[in-house]
Design a protein around this motif. Structure first.
Motif, short mmCIF file in Angstrom:
data_model
loop_
_atom_site.label_atom_id
_atom_site.label_comp_id
_atom_site.label_asym_id
_atom_site.label_seq_id
_atom_site.Cartn_x
_atom_site.Cartn_y
_atom_site.Cartn_z
N GLY A 10 0.82 -1.20 0.00
CA GLY A 10 0.00 0.00 0.00
C GLY A 10 0.85 1.25 0.00
N ARG A 11 0.20 2.38 -0.16
CA ARG A 11 0.91 3.65 -0.13
C ARG A 11 0.79 4.22 1.28
NH1 ARG A 11 2.01 5.90 -5.11
NH2 ARG A 11 1.41 8.01 -4.53
N ALA A 12 1.88 4.70 1.80
CA ALA A 12 1.88 5.25 3.16
C ALA A 12 2.93 6.35 3.25
CB ALA A 12 2.20 4.15 4.17
N PRO A 13 2.65 7.37 4.05
CA PRO A 13 3.68 8.39 4.28
C PRO A 13 4.82 7.79 5.09
CG PRO A 13 1.77 8.79 5.67
CD PRO A 13 1.41 7.65 4.77
N LEU A 14 5.97 8.39 4.96
CA LEU A 14 7.15 7.95 5.70
C LEU A 14 7.24 8.77 6.98
CD1 LEU A 14 9.46 7.71 2.60
CD2 LEU A 14 8.21 5.86 3.72
N ASP A 15 7.25 8.09 8.11
CA ASP A 15 7.23 8.75 9.41
C ASP A 15 8.62 9.22 9.86
OD1 ASP A 15 4.45 8.23 9.67
OD2 ASP A 15 4.92 6.20 10.34
N ALA A 16 9.65 8.48 9.49
CA ALA A 16 11.00 8.82 9.93
C ALA A 16 12.02 8.15 9.01
CB ALA A 16 11.22 8.36 11.37
N TYR A 17 13.22 8.72 8.99
CA TYR A 17 14.34 8.11 8.27
C TYR A 17 15.59 8.36 9.08
CZ TYR A 17 15.84 12.77 6.89
OH TYR A 17 16.30 14.06 6.92
N GLY A 18 16.60 7.55 8.84
CA GLY A 18 17.87 7.67 9.56
C GLY A 18 18.19 6.38 10.26
N GLY A 19 19.36 6.29 10.82
CA GLY A 19 19.78 5.07 11.49
C GLY A 19 19.86 3.89 10.54
N GLY A 20 20.02 4.20 9.25
CA GLY A 20 20.14 3.13 8.25
C GLY A 20 18.82 2.57 7.77
N SER A 97 16.45 14.11 -8.49
CA SER A 97 17.28 13.62 -7.39
C SER A 97 17.46 14.72 -6.36
CB SER A 97 18.64 13.13 -7.90
OG SER A 97 19.38 14.20 -8.47
N MET A 98 17.58 14.29 -5.11
CA MET A 98 17.79 15.21 -3.98
C MET A 98 18.32 14.39 -2.82
SD MET A 98 13.71 15.84 -3.23
CE MET A 98 13.40 16.20 -4.94
N SER A 99 18.69 15.02 -1.75
CA SER A 99 19.13 14.25 -0.58
C SER A 99 17.95 13.39 -0.11
CB SER A 99 19.57 15.19 0.55
OG SER A 99 18.45 15.87 1.08
N THR A 100 18.24 12.32 0.60
CA THR A 100 17.17 11.44 1.07
C THR A 100 16.19 12.18 1.97
OG1 THR A 100 18.48 9.42 0.81
CG2 THR A 100 16.69 9.35 2.43
N GLY A 101 16.68 13.04 2.85
CA GLY A 101 15.78 13.80 3.72
C GLY A 101 14.82 14.66 2.93
N ALA A 102 15.32 15.37 1.93
CA ALA A 102 14.46 16.21 1.09
C ALA A 102 13.49 15.36 0.30
CB ALA A 102 15.31 17.06 0.16
N ALA A 103 13.93 14.20 -0.17
CA ALA A 103 13.05 13.31 -0.94
C ALA A 103 11.93 12.77 -0.06
CB ALA A 103 13.87 12.18 -1.55
N VAL A 104 12.22 12.43 1.18
CA VAL A 104 11.19 11.93 2.10
C VAL A 104 10.14 13.02 2.32
CG1 VAL A 104 10.74 11.29 4.51
CG2 VAL A 104 12.60 10.18 3.25
N ARG A 105 10.58 14.23 2.61
CA ARG A 105 9.64 15.32 2.85
C ARG A 105 8.79 15.62 1.61
NH1 ARG A 105 14.26 16.71 5.56
NH2 ARG A 105 15.04 18.09 3.92
N THR A 106 9.43 15.67 0.45
CA THR A 106 8.71 15.95 -0.79
C THR A 106 7.73 14.83 -1.12
OG1 THR A 106 10.62 17.20 -1.58
CG2 THR A 106 9.00 16.52 -3.24
N PHE A 107 8.15 13.58 -0.92
CA PHE A 107 7.27 12.43 -1.16
C PHE A 107 6.01 12.54 -0.29
CE2 PHE A 107 5.85 8.16 0.06
CZ PHE A 107 5.53 7.64 -1.19
N ASN A 108 6.20 12.83 0.98
CA ASN A 108 5.05 12.93 1.88
C ASN A 108 4.07 14.02 1.45
OD1 ASN A 108 5.81 10.78 3.49
ND2 ASN A 108 6.78 12.06 5.04
N VAL A 109 4.59 15.17 1.05
CA VAL A 109 3.72 16.27 0.60
C VAL A 109 2.97 15.85 -0.66
CG1 VAL A 109 3.69 18.60 -0.38
CG2 VAL A 109 5.04 18.12 1.67
#
Length: 125
Positions: A10-20, A97-109
């Protein structure tokens, strides 16, 4: 015992990233992930050097449901090779392409806006 590839159907927003890894839908996944219309899948890409056309095959398999692909390239922004960008264009998908953090935020929006977005995200520490 059956060992299956990591997959959230399913499709779901990403709550957190980091720690691998990443957290989403009340679960966590260690390693990189692909977020496509069919769900969130574990991804074997460990670093930028693993990003070739074969690493993105799932996007081409599901291209009819994808308009925008976000690629999180790790801690830092790294541009994708021209041939890879052209393959996405030829398939009718815009890739950024963008940093993973920026991609996570953009994906969620974009997901909250119900856009036809997908993401390939390299895990970061």
């Amino acid at each position: 015992m059956e060992i299956r590839d990591a997959h959230f159907p399913g499709r779901a927003p990403l709550d957190a990233y980091g720690g691998g890894g990443f957290r989403f839908a009340g679960m966590s996944h260690l390693g990189s992930i692909l977020c496509v219309p069919s769900g969130i899948h574990g991804w074997n890409a460990a670093g930028f050097e693993d990003l070739d056309i074969t690493a993105f095959q799932r996007f081409f398999d599901e291209q009819q449901d994808i308009e925008v692909v976000l690629v999180g390239t790790g801690k830092d922004l790294r541009p994708l090779p021209a041939d890879l960008k052209q393959a996405f264009r030829d398939a009718g998908m815009m890739v950024d392409s963008m940093s993973t953090g920026a991609a996570v935020r953009t994906f969620n929006v974009m997901l909250s806006e119900e856009r036809a977005v997908a993401a390939a995200l390299l895990a970061v520490d």
